[in-house]
Motif scaffolding. Sequence first.
Motif, PDB file in Angstrom:
ATOM      1  N   MET A   1      18.798  54.839   3.055  1.00 49.33           N
ATOM      2  CA  MET A   1      19.817  53.811   2.850  1.00 49.33           C
ATOM      3  C   MET A   1      19.212  52.421   2.726  1.00 49.33           C
ATOM      4  O   MET A   1      19.927  51.423   2.733  1.00 49.33           O
ATOM      5  N   ALA A   2      17.890  52.358   2.629  1.00 45.88           N
ATOM      6  CA  ALA A   2      17.219  51.084   2.429  1.00 45.88           C
ATOM      7  C   ALA A   2      15.886  51.361   1.745  1.00 45.88           C
ATOM      8  O   ALA A   2      15.223  52.362   2.035  1.00 45.88           O
TER       9      ALA A   2
ATOM     10  N   TYR B   1      21.807  51.421  13.687  1.00 44.88           N
ATOM     11  CA  TYR B   1      22.014  51.861  12.312  1.00 44.88           C
ATOM     12  C   TYR B   1      21.362  50.937  11.276  1.00 44.88           C
ATOM     13  O   TYR B   1      21.720  50.977  10.105  1.00 44.88           O
ATOM     14  N   ARG B   2      20.402  50.135  11.732  1.00 38.72           N
ATOM     15  CA  ARG B   2      19.602  49.335  10.791  1.00 38.72           C
ATOM     16  C   ARG B   2      18.863  50.285   9.849  1.00 38.72           C
ATOM     17  O   ARG B   2      18.236  51.255  10.281  1.00 38.72           O
ATOM     18  N   ASN B   3      18.950  50.018   8.559  1.00 43.67           N
ATOM     19  CA  ASN B   3      18.371  50.868   7.517  1.00 43.67           C
ATOM     20  C   ASN B   3      19.025  52.251   7.444  1.00 43.67           C
ATOM     21  O   ASN B   3      18.530  53.144   6.763  1.00 43.67           O
ATOM     22  N   LYS B   4      20.142  52.415   8.150  1.00 40.28           N
ATOM     23  CA  LYS B   4      20.932  53.637   8.049  1.00 40.28           C
ATOM     24  C   LYS B   4      22.360  53.279   7.635  1.00 40.28           C
ATOM     25  O   LYS B   4      23.325  53.944   8.014  1.00 40.28           O
ATOM     26  N   GLY B   5      22.469  52.210   6.888  1.00 44.52           N
ATOM     27  CA  GLY B   5      23.756  51.701   6.454  1.00 44.52           C
ATOM     28  C   GLY B   5      23.897  50.214   6.704  1.00 44.52           C
ATOM     29  O   GLY B   5      24.602  49.515   5.981  1.00 44.52           O
ATOM     30  N   VAL B   6      23.222  49.712   7.751  1.00 44.65           N
ATOM     31  CA  VAL B   6      23.160  48.270   7.990  1.00 44.65           C
ATOM     32  C   VAL B   6      21.954  47.730   7.228  1.00 44.65           C
ATOM     33  O   VAL B   6      20.819  48.171   7.449  1.00 44.65           O
ATOM     34  N   ALA B   7      22.195  46.785   6.326  1.00 47.54           N
ATOM     35  CA  ALA B   7      21.139  46.272   5.449  1.00 47.54           C
ATOM     36  C   ALA B   7      21.219  44.750   5.388  1.00 47.54           C
ATOM     37  O   ALA B   7      22.225  44.139   5.751  1.00 47.54           O
ATOM     38  N   TYR B   8      20.135  44.155   4.902  1.00 51.14           N
ATOM     39  CA  TYR B   8      20.055  42.701   4.841  1.00 51.14           C
ATOM     40  C   TYR B   8      19.651  42.211   3.450  1.00 51.14           C
ATOM     41  O   TYR B   8      19.591  41.014   3.220  1.00 51.14           O
ATOM     42  N   CYS B   9      19.367  43.139   2.545  1.00 56.23           N
ATOM     43  CA  CYS B   9      18.950  42.760   1.190  1.00 56.23           C
ATOM     44  C   CYS B   9      19.816  43.491   0.170  1.00 56.23           C
ATOM     45  O   CYS B   9      19.531  44.644  -0.179  1.00 56.23           O
TER      46      CYS B   9
ATOM     47  N   LYS C   1      25.779  53.119  -4.524  1.00 61.92           N
ATOM     48  CA  LYS C   1      26.596  53.266  -5.726  1.00 61.92           C
ATOM     49  C   LYS C   1      27.824  54.122  -5.450  1.00 61.92           C
ATOM     50  O   LYS C   1      27.727  55.219  -4.904  1.00 61.92           O
ATOM     51  N   GLY C   2      28.993  53.589  -5.811  1.00 60.07           N
ATOM     52  CA  GLY C   2      30.231  54.327  -5.644  1.00 60.07           C
ATOM     53  C   GLY C   2      30.750  54.404  -4.224  1.00 60.07           C
ATOM     54  O   GLY C   2      31.728  55.111  -3.966  1.00 60.07           O
ATOM     55  N   LYS C   3      30.127  53.671  -3.285  1.00 63.59           N
ATOM     56  CA  LYS C   3      30.546  53.740  -1.880  1.00 63.59           C
ATOM     57  C   LYS C   3      31.275  52.462  -1.466  1.00 63.59           C
ATOM     58  O   LYS C   3      31.314  51.476  -2.193  1.00 63.59           O
ATOM     59  N   ARG C   4      31.819  52.497  -0.246  1.00 66.90           N
ATOM     60  CA  ARG C   4      32.539  51.340   0.297  1.00 66.90           C
ATOM     61  C   ARG C   4      31.602  50.561   1.201  1.00 66.90           C
ATOM     62  O   ARG C   4      30.969  51.137   2.098  1.00 66.90           O
ATOM     63  N   VAL C   5      31.520  49.252   0.979  1.00 70.06           N
ATOM     64  CA  VAL C   5      30.626  48.441   1.798  1.00 70.06           C
ATOM     65  C   VAL C   5      31.339  47.169   2.253  1.00 70.06           C
ATOM     66  O   VAL C   5      32.359  46.768   1.685  1.00 70.06           O
ATOM     67  N   ALA C   6      30.765  46.555   3.283  1.00 69.51           N
ATOM     68  CA  ALA C   6      31.220  45.246   3.742  1.00 69.51           C
ATOM     69  C   ALA C   6      30.070  44.268   3.633  1.00 69.51           C
ATOM     70  O   ALA C   6      28.894  44.644   3.745  1.00 69.51           O
ATOM     71  N   VAL C   7      30.386  43.013   3.415  1.00 72.68           N
ATOM     72  CA  VAL C   7      29.418  41.915   3.476  1.00 72.68           C
ATOM     73  C   VAL C   7      29.870  40.984   4.586  1.00 72.68           C
ATOM     74  O   VAL C   7      31.026  40.554   4.618  1.00 72.68           O
TER      75      VAL C   7
ATOM     76  N   MET D   1      42.677  44.033  16.954  1.00 71.60           N
ATOM     77  CA  MET D   1      41.463  44.722  16.539  1.00 71.60           C
ATOM     78  C   MET D   1      41.753  45.572  15.305  1.00 71.60           C
ATOM     79  O   MET D   1      42.826  46.187  15.183  1.00 71.60           O
ATOM     80  N   HIS D   2      40.797  45.620  14.380  1.00 71.55           N
ATOM     81  CA  HIS D   2      40.920  46.411  13.168  1.00 71.55           C
ATOM     82  C   HIS D   2      39.635  47.192  12.941  1.00 71.55           C
ATOM     83  O   HIS D   2      38.553  46.775  13.368  1.00 71.55           O
ATOM     84  N   ARG D   3      39.749  48.305  12.247  1.00 66.02           N
ATOM     85  CA  ARG D   3      38.573  49.092  11.881  1.00 66.02           C
ATOM     86  C   ARG D   3      38.614  49.404  10.390  1.00 66.02           C
ATOM     87  O   ARG D   3      39.676  49.764   9.852  1.00 66.02           O
ATOM     88  N   ILE D   4      37.458  49.234   9.738  1.00 70.49           N
ATOM     89  CA  ILE D   4      37.325  49.552   8.314  1.00 70.49           C
ATOM     90  C   ILE D   4      36.401  50.756   8.187  1.00 70.49           C
ATOM     91  O   ILE D   4      35.311  50.768   8.761  1.00 70.49           O
ATOM     92  N   ASP D   5      36.817  51.755   7.447  1.00 73.63           N
ATOM     93  CA  ASP D   5      35.948  52.895   7.158  1.00 73.63           C
ATOM     94  C   ASP D   5      35.078  52.540   5.946  1.00 73.63           C
ATOM     95  O   ASP D   5      35.600  52.144   4.887  1.00 73.63           O
ATOM     96  N   LEU D   6      33.781  52.660   6.103  1.00 76.35           N
ATOM     97  CA  LEU D   6      32.861  52.314   5.022  1.00 76.35           C
ATOM     98  C   LEU D   6      31.513  52.983   5.249  1.00 76.35           C
ATOM     99  O   LEU D   6      31.276  53.614   6.282  1.00 76.35           O
ATOM    100  N   GLU D   7      30.617  52.830   4.266  1.00 77.40           N
ATOM    101  CA  GLU D   7      29.301  53.468   4.338  1.00 77.40           C
ATOM    102  C   GLU D   7      28.146  52.471   4.443  1.00 77.40           C
ATOM    103  O   GLU D   7      27.022  52.862   4.738  1.00 77.40           O
ATOM    104  N   GLY D   8      28.415  51.188   4.183  1.00 74.81           N
ATOM    105  CA  GLY D   8      27.337  50.206   4.215  1.00 74.81           C
ATOM    106  C   GLY D   8      27.810  48.846   4.682  1.00 74.81           C
ATOM    107  O   GLY D   8      28.966  48.459   4.428  1.00 74.81           O
ATOM    108  N   ILE D   9      26.917  48.122   5.377  1.00 76.16           N
ATOM    109  CA  ILE D   9      27.220  46.773   5.867  1.00 76.16           C
ATOM    110  C   ILE D   9      26.040  45.883   5.518  1.00 76.16           C
ATOM    111  O   ILE D   9      24.903  46.138   5.951  1.00 76.16           O
TER     112      ILE D   9
END
Length: 525
Positions: A168-169, A336-344, A353-359, A436-444
């Motif tokens: 994932m990274a 989950y750094r480099n397992k969905g949590v990314a900085y670049c 590609k084709g997944k749900r992410v948050a910034v 409180m809210h929760r978002i289902d996603l694959e990347g942050i």
Amino acid sequence: MLEETLKTQLKAYLEMVEQPIQLVASLDDGAKSLEMQELLAEIAQLSAKITVVRTDDDARKPSFAITRPGSDVSVRFAGIPLGHEFTSLVLALLQVSGRAPKAEAEVIEQIKALDGDYSFETYFSLSCQNCPDVVQALNLMSVVNPRIKHVAIDGALFQAEVETRQVMAVPAIYLNGEVFGQGRMGLEEILAKLDTGAATREAEKIKAKDAFEVLVVGGGPAGAAAAIYAARKGISTGVIAERFGGQVLDTMAIENFISVNHTEGPKLGAALENHVREYDVDIMNLQRADKLIPAANPGGLIEVRLASGASVKARTVILATGARWRSMNVPGESEYRNKGVAYCPHCDGPLFKGKRVAVIGGGNSGVEAAIDLAGIVASVTLIEFDSQLRADAVLQAKLRSLANVTVITSALSTEVHGDGVKVVGLSYKDRNSEEMHRIDLEGIFVQIGLVPNTEWLKGSIALSPRGEIEVDARGQTSLPGVFAAGDVTTVPYKQIIIAMGEGAKAGLSAFDHLIRTPVADQAAA
């Protein structure tokens, strides 16, 4: 497939091919295989010393190996190495043909001396500016030492592998089937992990060095400028750098470096190092400063202790350790750094590609990341702590024009959720309603600014409440003979060009301090 301008440039490079080489292709009937076949044919047309053969004997298709007939030298690309990897392709062609790689003789001998069989796999993305360093380093190593094998794999093209291995990274490096490293790594860093005695040998060499007149801690734009300005004065200058180039290596497009319309971080980082090496500067790379010890007397020696156990002394010190990406500091982020949590987003975006992410972050970096990702992923949710975005108006307008982007303001990220392997969601609190809210996603993708690298200086020098080194107009810190420059200081506006100017100022200030301060009796100091 290649544009005419690129063909002309490539043909000029291929004139340096020294011995005949073969491009051995493994293809199928897919569109990407047709593209690769076309690329290899075009390359062969540009040099009489290059031929193409098709064997289809590799499991990864499309892929091709660059080989030198009559030898066991080989480099393999799984995917089409264009974009940022085009330079990697050119270098591999030349090096496999027998052209000597550009590396110090001592490093080459260290590679040759590695005992064992090493099979490396590197997953890259064509938009990743950090990947070529890893690909080129491992390619070089495989050419110098045939017991080292390397295949560079386009993660976007081999999605099934990426999914199976939970990549994932990028760059993601595997050695003999096991995870070896993640993120940008240079040749020296890779060697240090393989040659376990190298760090101890380097520490002993550093211990034996004489004191410098100027010691720069940090190898980014500020540190490089300080070193050059000091060295030009003819005084002994050393540089300690955890990685030469610093944070700029992680920067994609640079379009505000005056007189240069456009460049990229890795290119600028390499230029900085090349410029510094034009002078008599002792560069001690891959060294992390651990403690600053002030001089006992005015004009005495200041000591910088390193994590390796070595120490370096100097009459003046310039601190230019820069800053790093700020973390959210919430549960699940580090796990989950480099397992969905990314900085670049530029590096890792194609893997989602084709997944749900948050910034996370509504400044220029965050909004630019969301805009870039929107063209790749299924949906982007941008989360900003403040009540409104802080990015430039033109960026906000572009962001709001994108149909697959949702903007949430007044939101505090509280937890990263995962399934033990990868990210599956993010929780946040509405700062207005406290709900409180929760978002289902694959990347942050975290884009919330920088934090200065000053933890090692606490208690030894004056720092601001934000942890920045306090400096005056000359770059002088609270300690006589110790100066600071760049993003690590209280100087406003963290920009490359400002860091360079501050580094030059610090170099000049250190020289001025030296000529005005009598040398102390070192026996007493």
